[in-house]
Design a protein around this motif. Structure first.
Motif, PDB file in Angstrom:
ATOM      1  N   LEU A  58       0.827  -1.201   0.000  1.00 26.43           N
ATOM      2  CA  LEU A  58       0.000   0.000   0.000  1.00 26.43           C
ATOM      3  C   LEU A  58       0.864   1.256   0.000  1.00 26.43           C
ATOM      4  O   LEU A  58       0.628   2.193  -0.763  1.00 26.43           O
ATOM      5  N   ILE A  59       1.884   1.269   0.836  1.00 23.69           N
ATOM      6  CA  ILE A  59       2.767   2.427   0.923  1.00 23.69           C
ATOM      7  C   ILE A  59       3.514   2.621  -0.398  1.00 23.69           C
ATOM      8  O   ILE A  59       3.596   3.739  -0.920  1.00 23.69           O
ATOM      9  N   LEU A  60       4.046   1.545  -0.948  1.00 26.16           N
ATOM     10  CA  LEU A  60       4.781   1.656  -2.217  1.00 26.16           C
ATOM     11  C   LEU A  60       3.866   2.092  -3.356  1.00 26.16           C
ATOM     12  O   LEU A  60       4.245   2.940  -4.175  1.00 26.16           O
ATOM     13  N   LYS A  61       2.660   1.527  -3.399  1.00 29.13           N
ATOM     14  CA  LYS A  61       1.714   1.883  -4.461  1.00 29.13           C
ATOM     15  C   LYS A  61       1.341   3.365  -4.354  1.00 29.13           C
ATOM     16  O   LYS A  61       1.381   4.095  -5.355  1.00 29.13           O
ATOM     17  N   THR A  62       1.026   3.813  -3.143  1.00 27.19           N
ATOM     18  CA  THR A  62       0.664   5.217  -2.941  1.00 27.19           C
ATOM     19  C   THR A  62       1.829   6.129  -3.321  1.00 27.19           C
ATOM     20  O   THR A  62       1.647   7.145  -4.001  1.00 27.19           O
ATOM     21  N   ILE A  66       1.665   8.905  -6.348  1.00 20.78           N
ATOM     22  CA  ILE A  66       1.904  10.324  -6.068  1.00 20.78           C
ATOM     23  C   ILE A  66       3.141  10.816  -6.813  1.00 20.78           C
ATOM     24  O   ILE A  66       3.153  11.933  -7.339  1.00 20.78           O
ATOM     25  N   GLU A  67       4.161   9.982  -6.916  1.00 27.43           N
ATOM     26  CA  GLU A  67       5.341  10.387  -7.681  1.00 27.43           C
ATOM     27  C   GLU A  67       4.984  10.624  -9.149  1.00 27.43           C
ATOM     28  O   GLU A  67       5.492  11.549  -9.778  1.00 27.43           O
ATOM     29  N   HIS A  68       4.107   9.794  -9.695  1.00 23.01           N
ATOM     30  CA  HIS A  68       3.659   9.975 -11.076  1.00 23.01           C
ATOM     31  C   HIS A  68       3.046  11.365 -11.259  1.00 23.01           C
ATOM     32  O   HIS A  68       3.400  12.100 -12.194  1.00 23.01           O
ATOM     33  N   ARG A 118       7.724   5.696   3.725  1.00 22.15           N
ATOM     34  CA  ARG A 118       8.261   4.733   2.761  1.00 22.15           C
ATOM     35  C   ARG A 118       9.715   4.408   3.087  1.00 22.15           C
ATOM     36  O   ARG A 118      10.132   3.257   3.058  1.00 22.15           O
ATOM     37  N   ASN A 119      10.478   5.420   3.422  1.00 25.44           N
ATOM     38  CA  ASN A 119      11.877   5.204   3.786  1.00 25.44           C
ATOM     39  C   ASN A 119      12.004   4.393   5.072  1.00 25.44           C
ATOM     40  O   ASN A 119      12.923   3.579   5.201  1.00 25.44           O
ATOM     41  N   LYS A 120      11.096   4.595   5.987  1.00 23.51           N
ATOM     42  CA  LYS A 120      11.089   3.813   7.236  1.00 23.51           C
ATOM     43  C   LYS A 120      10.948   2.326   6.912  1.00 23.51           C
ATOM     44  O   LYS A 120      11.662   1.493   7.453  1.00 23.51           O
ATOM     45  N   TYR A 121      10.044   1.998   5.998  1.00 23.33           N
ATOM     46  CA  TYR A 121       9.863   0.609   5.579  1.00 23.33           C
ATOM     47  C   TYR A 121      11.063   0.099   4.793  1.00 23.33           C
ATOM     48  O   TYR A 121      11.427  -1.062   4.890  1.00 23.33           O
ATOM     49  N   ALA A 122      11.663   0.965   3.997  1.00 24.10           N
ATOM     50  CA  ALA A 122      12.801   0.542   3.191  1.00 24.10           C
ATOM     51  C   ALA A 122      13.992   0.155   4.060  1.00 24.10           C
ATOM     52  O   ALA A 122      14.804  -0.671   3.664  1.00 24.10           O
ATOM     53  N   HIS A 123      14.092   0.750   5.252  1.00 25.03           N
ATOM     54  CA  HIS A 123      15.237   0.492   6.119  1.00 25.03           C
ATOM     55  C   HIS A 123      14.900  -0.358   7.345  1.00 25.03           C
ATOM     56  O   HIS A 123      15.795  -0.677   8.125  1.00 25.03           O
ATOM     57  N   ASN A 124      13.619  -0.709   7.501  1.00 25.11           N
ATOM     58  CA  ASN A 124      13.206  -1.541   8.626  1.00 25.11           C
ATOM     59  C   ASN A 124      12.014  -2.385   8.185  1.00 25.11           C
ATOM     60  O   ASN A 124      10.869  -1.920   8.236  1.00 25.11           O
ATOM     61  N   LEU A 125      12.274  -3.602   7.768  1.00 24.77           N
ATOM     62  CA  LEU A 125      11.216  -4.465   7.251  1.00 24.77           C
ATOM     63  C   LEU A 125      10.200  -4.863   8.308  1.00 24.77           C
ATOM     64  O   LEU A 125       9.135  -5.371   7.987  1.00 24.77           O
ATOM     65  N   SER A 126      10.510  -4.630   9.572  1.00 26.37           N
ATOM     66  CA  SER A 126       9.581  -4.963  10.652  1.00 26.37           C
ATOM     67  C   SER A 126       8.731  -3.766  11.070  1.00 26.37           C
ATOM     68  O   SER A 126       7.961  -3.855  12.018  1.00 26.37           O
ATOM     69  N   ALA A 127       8.865  -2.650  10.386  1.00 25.40           N
ATOM     70  CA  ALA A 127       8.124  -1.437  10.744  1.00 25.40           C
ATOM     71  C   ALA A 127       6.623  -1.696  10.643  1.00 25.40           C
ATOM     72  O   ALA A 127       6.170  -2.490   9.817  1.00 25.40           O
ATOM     73  N   GLU A 128       5.886  -1.031  11.500  1.00 23.34           N
ATOM     74  CA  GLU A 128       4.426  -1.120  11.487  1.00 23.34           C
ATOM     75  C   GLU A 128       3.859   0.275  11.288  1.00 23.34           C
ATOM     76  O   GLU A 128       4.299   1.222  11.934  1.00 23.34           O
ATOM     77  N   LEU A 129       2.893   0.407  10.424  1.00 24.01           N
ATOM     78  CA  LEU A 129       2.260   1.690  10.159  1.00 24.01           C
ATOM     79  C   LEU A 129       0.962   1.779  10.940  1.00 24.01           C
ATOM     80  O   LEU A 129       0.128   0.885  10.885  1.00 24.01           O
ATOM     81  N   THR A 154      -7.544   3.272   3.701  1.00 21.00           N
ATOM     82  CA  THR A 154      -8.469   4.273   3.161  1.00 21.00           C
ATOM     83  C   THR A 154      -7.839   5.654   3.186  1.00 21.00           C
ATOM     84  O   THR A 154      -7.966   6.421   2.235  1.00 21.00           O
ATOM     85  N   LEU A 155      -7.132   5.968   4.267  1.00 21.72           N
ATOM     86  CA  LEU A 155      -6.490   7.273   4.380  1.00 21.72           C
ATOM     87  C   LEU A 155      -5.456   7.476   3.262  1.00 21.72           C
ATOM     88  O   LEU A 155      -5.437   8.521   2.606  1.00 21.72           O
ATOM     89  N   LEU A 156      -4.604   6.476   3.028  1.00 19.79           N
ATOM     90  CA  LEU A 156      -3.586   6.607   1.972  1.00 19.79           C
ATOM     91  C   LEU A 156      -4.218   6.650   0.587  1.00 19.79           C
ATOM     92  O   LEU A 156      -3.763   7.403  -0.286  1.00 19.79           O
ATOM     93  N   ASN A 157      -5.277   5.871   0.377  1.00 17.55           N
ATOM     94  CA  ASN A 157      -5.972   5.923  -0.916  1.00 17.55           C
ATOM     95  C   ASN A 157      -6.604   7.300  -1.126  1.00 17.55           C
ATOM     96  O   ASN A 157      -6.541   7.861  -2.224  1.00 17.55           O
ATOM     97  N   ASP A 158      -7.212   7.852  -0.062  1.00 14.92           N
ATOM     98  CA  ASP A 158      -7.803   9.186  -0.161  1.00 14.92           C
ATOM     99  C   ASP A 158      -6.731  10.243  -0.420  1.00 14.92           C
ATOM    100  O   ASP A 158      -6.933  11.166  -1.200  1.00 14.92           O
ATOM    101  N   PHE A 159      -5.581  10.090   0.233  1.00 18.97           N
ATOM    102  CA  PHE A 159      -4.484  11.038   0.015  1.00 18.97           C
ATOM    103  C   PHE A 159      -4.005  10.990  -1.438  1.00 18.97           C
ATOM    104  O   PHE A 159      -3.760  12.029  -2.053  1.00 18.97           O
ATOM    105  N   ALA A 160      -3.904   9.796  -1.988  1.00 17.44           N
ATOM    106  CA  ALA A 160      -3.500   9.656  -3.388  1.00 17.44           C
ATOM    107  C   ALA A 160      -4.506  10.355  -4.305  1.00 17.44           C
ATOM    108  O   ALA A 160      -4.116  11.022  -5.276  1.00 17.44           O
ATOM    109  N   LYS A 161      -5.800  10.235  -3.991  1.00 17.02           N
ATOM    110  CA  LYS A 161      -6.829  10.892  -4.810  1.00 17.02           C
ATOM    111  C   LYS A 161      -6.722  12.410  -4.714  1.00 17.02           C
ATOM    112  O   LYS A 161      -6.846  13.112  -5.725  1.00 17.02           O
TER     113      LYS A 161
END
Length: 184
Positions: A58-62, A66-68, A118-129, A154-161
């Protein structure tokens, strides 16, 4: 003499039978310790492989969506044909958001927060959002959408919209209306 390749701990070496026998004799008294270490690392890897990856996805997709829109926005703002050829990082693209683009500037704290997550997840695979980790994103989304829910998805999907709406290419008249509204 038989030539063989031995790979141990990522090191590949060509060895003959005599050398292989010597290596095995040397390792044999330590084999229990070696296997214990191997099993511990294998268990850690298995935990990572079996972890629910929905949040990471979800984080990577969002982030990608957004980068697009951010890239398209920068191309329009700076009159560029191909910003991708410059190979800017996401963080550099955020820094390039022009102050004259009121909508993009309004989104900037949330986009920066998403990049941090996203960077938190990239450097810590055990991170929880957690929902409460997305303070700036929540603030932006609640101005334009219902966030009575407590779902990070839902929050991240809404933010992307919201980002797509404000960073995407809109009718210049609509852009001007929003610009005037923000000034007031």
């Amino acid at each position: 003499m038989v030539n063989d390749h031995i790979q141990l701990f990522g090191i590949t070496r060509k060895m003959d039978n005599k050398q292989i026998k010597k290596a095995i004799e040397y390792l044999d008294p330590h084999w229990e310790e070696i296997m214990k270490d191997y099993k511990a690392r294998a268990e850690e890897l298995n935990d990572l492989l079996t972890k629910d990856h929905n949040q990471i996805g979800l984080i990577l997709k969002t982030h990608l969506i957004i980068e697009h829109y951010l890239t398209s926005n920068l191309q329009r703002n700076f009159g560029l044909d191909d910003i991708d050829s410059v190979r800017l990082s996401f963080s550099q693209k955020i820094k390039l958001i022009p102050k004259k683009d009121v909508g993009a500037t309004w989104l900037k704290p949330g986009i920066t927060e998403l990049n941090r997550v996203r960077n938190k997840y990239a450097h810590n695979l055990s991170a929880e959002l957690k929902f409460d980790d997305l303070i700036k994103i929540k603030k932006i989304v609640e101005m334009s959408r219902d966030i009575s829910h407590k779902s990070t998805e839902t929050l991240l999907n809404d933010f992307a919209k919201v980002c797509g709406a404000f960073l995407g290419e809109s009718d210049p008249k609509i852009v001007k209306l929003f610009g005037e509204a923000y000034k007031k």
